[in-house]
Design an enzyme around this catalytic site. Structure first.
Site, PDB file in Angstrom:
ATOM      1  N   ARG A 141      -6.363   1.735  -8.762  1.00  0.00           N
ATOM      2  CA  ARG A 141      -6.093   2.495  -7.541  1.00  0.00           C
ATOM      3  C   ARG A 141      -4.758   2.074  -6.950  1.00  0.00           C
ATOM      4  O   ARG A 141      -4.510   0.889  -6.753  1.00  0.00           O
ATOM      5  CB  ARG A 141      -7.214   2.256  -6.522  1.00  0.00           C
ATOM      6  CG  ARG A 141      -8.580   2.715  -6.991  1.00  0.00           C
ATOM      7  CD  ARG A 141      -9.662   2.220  -6.036  1.00  0.00           C
ATOM      8  NE  ARG A 141     -10.991   2.618  -6.476  1.00  0.00           N
ATOM      9  CZ  ARG A 141     -12.114   2.183  -5.920  1.00  0.00           C
ATOM     10  NH1 ARG A 141     -12.044   1.319  -4.903  1.00  0.00           N
ATOM     11  NH2 ARG A 141     -13.282   2.587  -6.364  1.00  0.00           N
ATOM     12  N   ASP A 175      -1.822   2.359  -3.820  1.00  0.00           N
ATOM     13  CA  ASP A 175      -1.753   2.560  -2.374  1.00  0.00           C
ATOM     14  C   ASP A 175      -0.853   3.734  -2.011  1.00  0.00           C
ATOM     15  O   ASP A 175      -0.115   4.262  -2.852  1.00  0.00           O
ATOM     16  CB  ASP A 175      -1.207   1.301  -1.695  1.00  0.00           C
ATOM     17  CG  ASP A 175      -2.157   0.122  -1.772  1.00  0.00           C
ATOM     18  OD1 ASP A 175      -3.378   0.358  -1.882  1.00  0.00           O
ATOM     19  OD2 ASP A 175      -1.677  -1.024  -1.719  1.00  0.00           O
ATOM     20  N   ARG A 187       4.059  -6.199  -4.429  1.00  0.00           N
ATOM     21  CA  ARG A 187       4.935  -6.045  -3.261  1.00  0.00           C
ATOM     22  C   ARG A 187       5.170  -7.383  -2.558  1.00  0.00           C
ATOM     23  O   ARG A 187       6.264  -7.640  -2.043  1.00  0.00           O
ATOM     24  CB  ARG A 187       4.339  -5.007  -2.313  1.00  0.00           C
ATOM     25  CG  ARG A 187       4.349  -3.593  -2.891  1.00  0.00           C
ATOM     26  CD  ARG A 187       3.455  -2.660  -2.108  1.00  0.00           C
ATOM     27  NE  ARG A 187       3.836  -2.603  -0.696  1.00  0.00           N
ATOM     28  CZ  ARG A 187       3.089  -1.996   0.232  1.00  0.00           C
ATOM     29  NH1 ARG A 187       1.935  -1.427  -0.093  1.00  0.00           N
ATOM     30  NH2 ARG A 187       3.509  -1.977   1.482  1.00  0.00           N
TER      31      ARG A 187
END
Length: 265
Positions: A50, A52, A197
């Site tokens: 999944r 974001d 990130r």
């Protein structure tokens, strides 16, 4: 029932993430709606990972079950005719009932593309990250090598991460410069929520000279999120490939899907 695996590409800045939401503005929502039109019945997708809001994919893998009998072309051209421009099905193949896009994936690849220039990008807005100060790619390349191997990545996981274990095996981690772009490549058995990130944010700290490359090993070992850098923007992050055991006849021999060349690099 027939199980179909799909290869999907999408621009994440057009959606609010992968996972289905009540408002329907996610990749999963638009794909399931398009598939249902071709199948003539509701369809539920399961993906390899999944993503974001704002995170892109050049090689997402998903699967679904259906009682409909359709040629492979219908699951590609037919579905694509019902999708918005920012998402496309690249391929569709029938698989055995024991295939699972998420649970059988043993490796994933991500790439982060960072525009390193005094002014922000315009043509690539939303598709690349940006940092305005000069960055030392040699220092960043030295720092990223500390991430290779099996580590507890607690320092780089989001507070709301639901993974049972923070330990991941990083097979490859690299940084290179392509003109005004810095390209970060990561290959691991899996990734934690916001892990890449957060890693990019820490590497930028090294690149701008705030810390020496050895700091990356120190902060990793500390297992303390508060010691690392803020989470970097999702704009330049791409899911670029998913690996499966060779028995599955997926494009790329069921292994790593080739990393494409992004615009201008």
């Amino acid at each position: 029932m027939t199980r179909i695996a799909l290869g999907v590409e999408y621009a994440g800045d057009a959606f609010e993430g992968w996972q289905s939401q009540a408002h329907g503005r996610t990749v999963q929502d638009v794909l399931e709606a398009a598939l249902a039109k071709i199948a003539g019945e509701p369809v539920r997708l399961h993906c390899a990972g999944r993503t974001d809001t704002g995170v892109h994919a050049t090689a997402q893998v998903a699967h679904f079950d259906t009682g409909a009998i359709r040629p492979a072309s219908a699951w590609v051209r037919g579905v694509n005719a019902n999708l918005p421009p920012a998402v496309v099905v690249r391929w569709a193949v029938g698989v055995d009932a024991d295939f699972h896009a998420r649970f059988l994936a043993y490796e994933r690849r991500y790439r982060y593309v960072l525009f390193n220039a005094p002014t922000r990008p315009a043509l690539l807005a939303g598709r690349v990250g940006w940092f305005h100060l000069p960055l030392d790619e040699s220092a960043m390349a030295a720092a990223v090598r500390h991430l290779v191997g099996a580590h507890d990545f607690t320092t780089f996981r989001a507070a709301g991460c639901q993974a049972r274990s923070p330990v991941r095996l990083m097979h490859e981690a690299g940084v290179r410069r392509e003109g005004q772009f810095l390209v970060f490549d990561f290959r691991a058995d899996g990734f934690l929520h916001h892990m890449i990130r957060n890693l990019v944010g820490a590497l930028v700290y090294v690149g701008k000279g705030r810390y020496a490359p050895e700091w990356m090993a120190q902060v990793l070992a500390a297992r303390d999120r508060s010691l690392a850098a803020p989470t970097f923007a999702p704009d330049g992050l791409y899911l670029c490939g998913v690996s499966y055991p060779a028995r599955w006849s997926l494009p790329g021999d069921g292994r790593i899907i080739a990393l494409p060349q992004l615009p201008l690099i």
